[in-house]
Design a protein around this motif. Structure first.
Motif, mmCIF file in Angstrom:
data_model
loop_
_atom_site.group_PDB
_atom_site.id
_atom_site.type_symbol
_atom_site.label_atom_id
_atom_site.label_comp_id
_atom_site.label_asym_id
_atom_site.label_seq_id
_atom_site.Cartn_x
_atom_site.Cartn_y
_atom_site.Cartn_z
ATOM 1 N N ASP A 1 0.838 -1.185 0.000
ATOM 2 C CA ASP A 1 0.000 0.000 0.000
ATOM 3 C C ASP A 1 0.888 1.255 0.000
ATOM 4 O O ASP A 1 2.088 1.184 0.309
ATOM 5 C CB ASP A 1 -0.863 -0.065 1.269
ATOM 6 N N ASP B 1 -0.553 4.928 0.973
ATOM 7 C CA ASP B 1 -0.931 5.906 1.996
ATOM 8 C C ASP B 1 -0.790 5.331 3.404
ATOM 9 O O ASP B 1 -1.494 4.381 3.776
ATOM 10 C CB ASP B 1 -2.391 6.350 1.793
ATOM 11 N N GLY B 2 0.096 5.901 4.189
ATOM 12 C CA GLY B 2 0.269 5.434 5.558
ATOM 13 C C GLY B 2 1.099 4.167 5.649
ATOM 14 O O GLY B 2 1.289 3.626 6.738
ATOM 15 N N THR B 3 1.587 3.700 4.505
ATOM 16 C CA THR B 3 2.430 2.503 4.477
ATOM 17 C C THR B 3 3.802 2.890 3.915
ATOM 18 O O THR B 3 4.778 2.963 4.655
ATOM 19 C CB THR B 3 1.779 1.377 3.658
ATOM 20 N N ASP C 1 -1.112 9.090 5.998
ATOM 21 C CA ASP C 1 -2.033 8.866 4.890
ATOM 22 C C ASP C 1 -2.139 10.165 4.095
ATOM 23 O O ASP C 1 -2.611 11.182 4.611
ATOM 24 C CB ASP C 1 -3.401 8.453 5.457
ATOM 25 N N ASP D 1 -1.827 -0.775 5.852
ATOM 26 C CA ASP D 1 -2.182 -0.116 7.113
ATOM 27 C C ASP D 1 -3.674 0.090 7.310
ATOM 28 O O ASP D 1 -4.077 0.585 8.357
ATOM 29 C CB ASP D 1 -1.498 1.263 7.203
ATOM 30 N N SER D 2 -4.512 -0.248 6.304
ATOM 31 C CA SER D 2 -5.917 0.138 6.497
ATOM 32 C C SER D 2 -6.875 -0.768 5.719
ATOM 33 O O SER D 2 -6.492 -1.849 5.247
ATOM 34 C CB SER D 2 -6.105 1.614 6.114
ATOM 35 N N ASP E 1 -6.472 -2.618 2.368
ATOM 36 C CA ASP E 1 -5.492 -3.711 2.342
ATOM 37 C C ASP E 1 -6.059 -5.022 2.879
ATOM 38 O O ASP E 1 -5.364 -6.042 2.867
ATOM 39 C CB ASP E 1 -4.252 -3.318 3.158
HETATM 40 MG MG MG Z 1 -3.081 2.984 3.459
#
Ligand code: MG
Length: 236
Positions: A21, A23-25, A30, A182-183, A186
């Motif tokens: 991923d 965003d945020g990964t 994010d 992360d979310s 995923d």
């Molecule tokens: Mg993400």
């Protein structure tokens, strides 16, 4: 020894492949949230709640609604903001080199869009497969196209960018499939992957779904864990 004359490394007798991923990964925060906080009117928060918490809004419809809150004329300002403020997660660049040295394909799979991913991954573009949505700026509001949408994806058919569809390009009998995320976007690949590295809310979603994961905070953590399972050791 260079990657060109190394035998492919294996895990459980299969070639490892990474699906990560964005965003945020790959990024610390994010980026969609960062853009919304900086540029969108307050209703973005309700849309995010409906996607991630209530789960009453599909990811595809949700991201469409979020980006429709942005004006096309803000494009350059948003891109400049992204370049100035987005930080890569610790160890990312080294992890790409780790994968390249070991002939492990690295695929970026994102429910985000090209205009805030490309400026950040530009230096690494030759090292990664890119799968994301595509933004259009030909209307007053930002619109998204979904080149990787799969209406017939059995688990949900609600994702804008079908990460499972990307995974399926690497058959499970041949490849040991590693998911990093992360979310909620995923969760689908977490269900199918052989090994899941999770942080933040993906830890909660996978716990609820009964999926075993390895928590991580940096890409150094992931490189270290992979090193221990690769079946042919590589001299440094
Ligand atoms: Mg993400």
């Amino acid at each position: 020894m260079t990657s060109a004359n190394m035998a492919p490394l294996l895990i459980d007798g299969r070639r490892p492949v990474v699906f990560s991923d964005y965003d945020g990964t790959i990024t610390e925060r994010d980026v969609i949230m960062m853009i919304m906080e900086a540029f969108a009117p307050p209703e973005w928060k309700t849309i995010v709640h409906d996607i991630l918490d209530a789960r009453t809004l599909s990811i595809k419809d949700g991201v469409s609604q979020l980006f429709a809150l942005l004006k096309s004329e803000q494009r350059e300002e948003i891109t400049a903001y992204v370049k100035a403020n987005v930080q890569l997660r610790k160890g990312f660049e080294n992890f790409l080199a780790f994968c390249a040295d070991r002939q492990i394909p690295f695929n970026l799979v994102s429910g985000g869009a090209d205009f805030f991913i490309d400026p950040i991954v530009e230096p690494f573009k030759t090292q990664i497969g890119l799968y994301y949505n595509v933004a259009r700026f030909d209307a007053p509001e930002v619109r998204l196209d979904f080149p990787h949408y799969q209406a017939d994806c059995a688990p949900c058919n609600q994702c804008a960018c079908c990460k499972i569809g990307v995974m399926d390009q690497y058959p499970a009998d041949e490849y040991f499939r590693i998911a990093i995320g992360d979310s909620l976007t995923d969760l689908g690949m977490a269900r199918k992957a052989d090994w899941v590295f999770a942080r933040a809310r993906l830890l909660d979603y996978t716990r609820e779904a009964g999926i075993a994961v390895t928590p991580f905070e940096s890409f150094d953590d992931i490189a270290s864990a992979l090193s221990k399972r690769l079946e042919v050791s590589v001299p440094c």
